[in-house]
Design a protein around this motif. Structure first.
Motif, short mmCIF file in Angstrom:
data_model
loop_
_atom_site.label_atom_id
_atom_site.label_comp_id
_atom_site.label_asym_id
_atom_site.label_seq_id
_atom_site.Cartn_x
_atom_site.Cartn_y
_atom_site.Cartn_z
N ALA A 125 14.43 -33.19 59.26
CA ALA A 125 13.02 -32.83 59.42
C ALA A 125 12.93 -31.49 60.15
CB ALA A 125 12.27 -33.92 60.19
N PRO A 126 13.14 -30.38 59.44
CA PRO A 126 13.16 -29.06 60.08
C PRO A 126 11.84 -28.70 60.77
CG PRO A 126 14.04 -28.97 57.85
CD PRO A 126 13.42 -30.31 58.01
N GLU A 127 10.74 -29.27 60.29
CA GLU A 127 9.43 -28.94 60.87
C GLU A 127 9.26 -29.51 62.27
OE1 GLU A 127 9.79 -30.86 58.18
OE2 GLU A 127 9.55 -29.40 56.55
N SER A 128 9.91 -30.65 62.54
CA SER A 128 9.70 -31.32 63.83
C SER A 128 10.96 -31.48 64.68
CB SER A 128 9.10 -32.72 63.58
OG SER A 128 9.96 -33.48 62.73
N ASN A 129 12.12 -31.35 64.06
CA ASN A 129 13.38 -31.56 64.78
C ASN A 129 14.10 -30.22 64.95
OD1 ASN A 129 15.86 -32.34 65.80
ND2 ASN A 129 16.00 -34.16 64.49
N GLU A 130 14.31 -29.82 66.19
CA GLU A 130 14.94 -28.53 66.47
C GLU A 130 16.35 -28.45 65.88
OE1 GLU A 130 15.01 -24.71 67.81
OE2 GLU A 130 13.30 -26.10 68.00
N ILE A 131 17.08 -29.57 65.91
CA ILE A 131 18.45 -29.60 65.40
C ILE A 131 18.50 -29.27 63.92
CG2 ILE A 131 20.43 -31.13 64.97
CD1 ILE A 131 19.77 -32.59 67.53
N ASP A 132 17.45 -29.65 63.18
CA ASP A 132 17.45 -29.48 61.73
C ASP A 132 16.89 -28.14 61.26
OD1 ASP A 132 18.45 -32.05 61.54
OD2 ASP A 132 16.46 -32.97 61.35
N LYS A 133 16.52 -27.27 62.18
CA LYS A 133 15.92 -25.99 61.79
C LYS A 133 16.91 -25.05 61.10
CE LYS A 133 12.11 -25.89 65.13
NZ LYS A 133 11.11 -26.18 64.09
N TRP A 134 18.21 -25.37 61.20
CA TRP A 134 19.21 -24.57 60.50
C TRP A 134 18.93 -24.53 59.00
CZ3 TRP A 134 22.13 -26.49 56.54
CH2 TRP A 134 22.21 -27.89 56.42
N TYR A 135 18.39 -25.65 58.49
CA TYR A 135 18.13 -25.75 57.05
C TYR A 135 17.06 -24.74 56.62
CZ TYR A 135 17.51 -28.01 52.49
OH TYR A 135 17.44 -28.27 51.15
N THR A 136 16.01 -24.64 57.41
CA THR A 136 14.94 -23.66 57.12
C THR A 136 15.46 -22.24 57.24
OG1 THR A 136 13.32 -25.22 58.03
CG2 THR A 136 12.62 -22.93 57.75
N ARG A 137 16.29 -22.00 58.25
CA ARG A 137 16.87 -20.66 58.41
C ARG A 137 17.74 -20.29 57.23
NH1 ARG A 137 17.55 -22.46 63.86
NH2 ARG A 137 19.75 -22.91 63.45
N PHE A 138 18.49 -21.26 56.73
CA PHE A 138 19.36 -21.01 55.58
C PHE A 138 18.52 -20.62 54.36
CE2 PHE A 138 21.46 -22.48 51.68
CZ PHE A 138 22.67 -21.80 51.77
N LEU A 139 17.47 -21.37 54.11
CA LEU A 139 16.61 -21.08 52.95
C LEU A 139 15.96 -19.70 53.07
CD1 LEU A 139 14.81 -24.52 52.36
CD2 LEU A 139 16.83 -23.59 51.24
N SER A 140 15.58 -19.32 54.27
CA SER A 140 14.89 -18.03 54.46
C SER A 140 15.82 -16.84 54.23
CB SER A 140 14.31 -17.95 55.88
OG SER A 140 15.35 -17.92 56.85
N LYS A 141 17.12 -17.04 54.38
CA LYS A 141 18.07 -15.94 54.19
C LYS A 141 18.33 -15.65 52.71
CE LYS A 141 20.49 -16.66 58.58
NZ LYS A 141 21.78 -16.99 59.24
N ASP A 142 18.03 -16.60 51.86
CA ASP A 142 18.20 -16.41 50.41
C ASP A 142 19.62 -15.94 50.09
OD1 ASP A 142 17.36 -16.53 47.80
OD2 ASP A 142 16.72 -14.43 47.74
#
Length: 293
Positions: A125-142
């Motif tokens: 849950a990247p939106e609410s869990n700090e640990i899972d924010k890596w997933y959002t960062r990965f997607l943003s790097k394309d």
């Protein structure tokens, strides 16, 4: 007889000086041969160690990329269900056990399920869990590949390099992320093992000649920089070498990471004593033979 008595001290003096000269020449010659042999041996050992360490760093890069392009894994994610989930976990266990990684993982973009070779299964849950924010960062790097240095939550926060790879189907549709992880402690242990095996001192140094293997975070970042800047398979000389320990270092990753191998033992003192002992035996035998004549 008087002439003979006066000759003996002179003879002994010449004999003693000859013994000293012979010993000095012998020690110098054997020392030069030994140092040359050690140097040649060190070159071979250095290459073996370099290949081993380089494989430890490059292998996860190759394997994680192969996983992302594996048609079998792509098919499992494209048709994700309860049966395919079991197959994904079995697939990850096979990769982990087959290559000896700390763990490997797959995240499904459709269900946000996180599968791990260690048996972990959760919904990220990247939106609410700090640990899972890596997933959002990965997607943003394309990017197809992203190397990240972080502390890994499943292993007492050990500093880890994650090799994240993008999974897509044949149409280019994004399916998720897969990859492998290596703990930096594992690389440290590998260096200690090689030191004990070959009885040498191993140092990993940066381009400025700074020893880095004791600084896990610095070593991890240099490894990442080296991989991202391209792989250089050629050996080279550290241009700003001001210390004998950095003589003839070998490049592991581009010009970011160097390997230096130094022999722990020179054997100089024991060699000196052996030469003196052999020369003494030889000289005393010759002296006895001459005096008997």
């Amino acid at each position: 007889m008087k002439n003979m008595a006066g000759f003996i001290p002179l003879f002994l003096l010449v004999f003693f000086l000859s013994f000293i000269f012979l010993t000095a020449v012998s020690v110098y010659t054997v020392k030069q041969m030994t140092e040359r042999s050690i140097q040649e041996s060190n070159q071979v050992i250095s290459q073996v160690i370099k290949d081993h360490l380089k494989e430890s760093i490059i292998k996860p890069l190759i394997n994680s990329n192969s996983m992302a392009k594996d048609d079998y894994l792509v098919e499992l994610l494209s048709n994700e269900n309860s049966e395919s989930e079991k197959s994904i976990k079995s697939y990850l266990r096979g990769i982990k056990n087959g290559y000896g990684y700390d763990f490997c993982y797959v995240v499904s973009d459709k269900t946000k399920k996180y599968f791990s070779s260690n048996g972990l299964k959760k919904i990220i849950a990247p939106e609410s869990n700090e640990i899972d924010k890596w997933y959002t960062r990965f997607l943003s790097k394309d990017k197809d590949l992203d190397l990240v240095v972080e502390k890994e939550e499943l292993s007492s926060d050990k500093l880890t390099i994650f090799f994240d790879n993008r999974i897509t189907d044949k149409t280019g549709k994004f399916l998720g992320v897969t990859g492998v992880a290596i703990h930096l402690e594992q690389l440290q242990n590998s260096i200690k093992f090689l030191e004990n095996k070959f009885d040498v001192q191993i140092s990993l140094v940066d381009r400025n000649g700074n020893i880095i293997e004791s600084d896990l975070e610095k070593m991890a970042n240099i490894i990442v920089e080296g991989i991202e800047s391209g792989i250089n398979n050629n050996s080279d000389i550290l241009t700003d070498d001001n210390n004998e320990i950095y003589k003839n270092p070998r490049i592991i990753l581009n010009t970011k990471l160097f390997l230096v191998v130094k022999n722990k033992k020179t054997g100089g003192s024991s060699l000196f004593l052996k030469v003196i002992f052999v020369n003494s035996l030889f000289s005393s035998s010759c002296l006895k033979l001459i005096l008997c004549l």
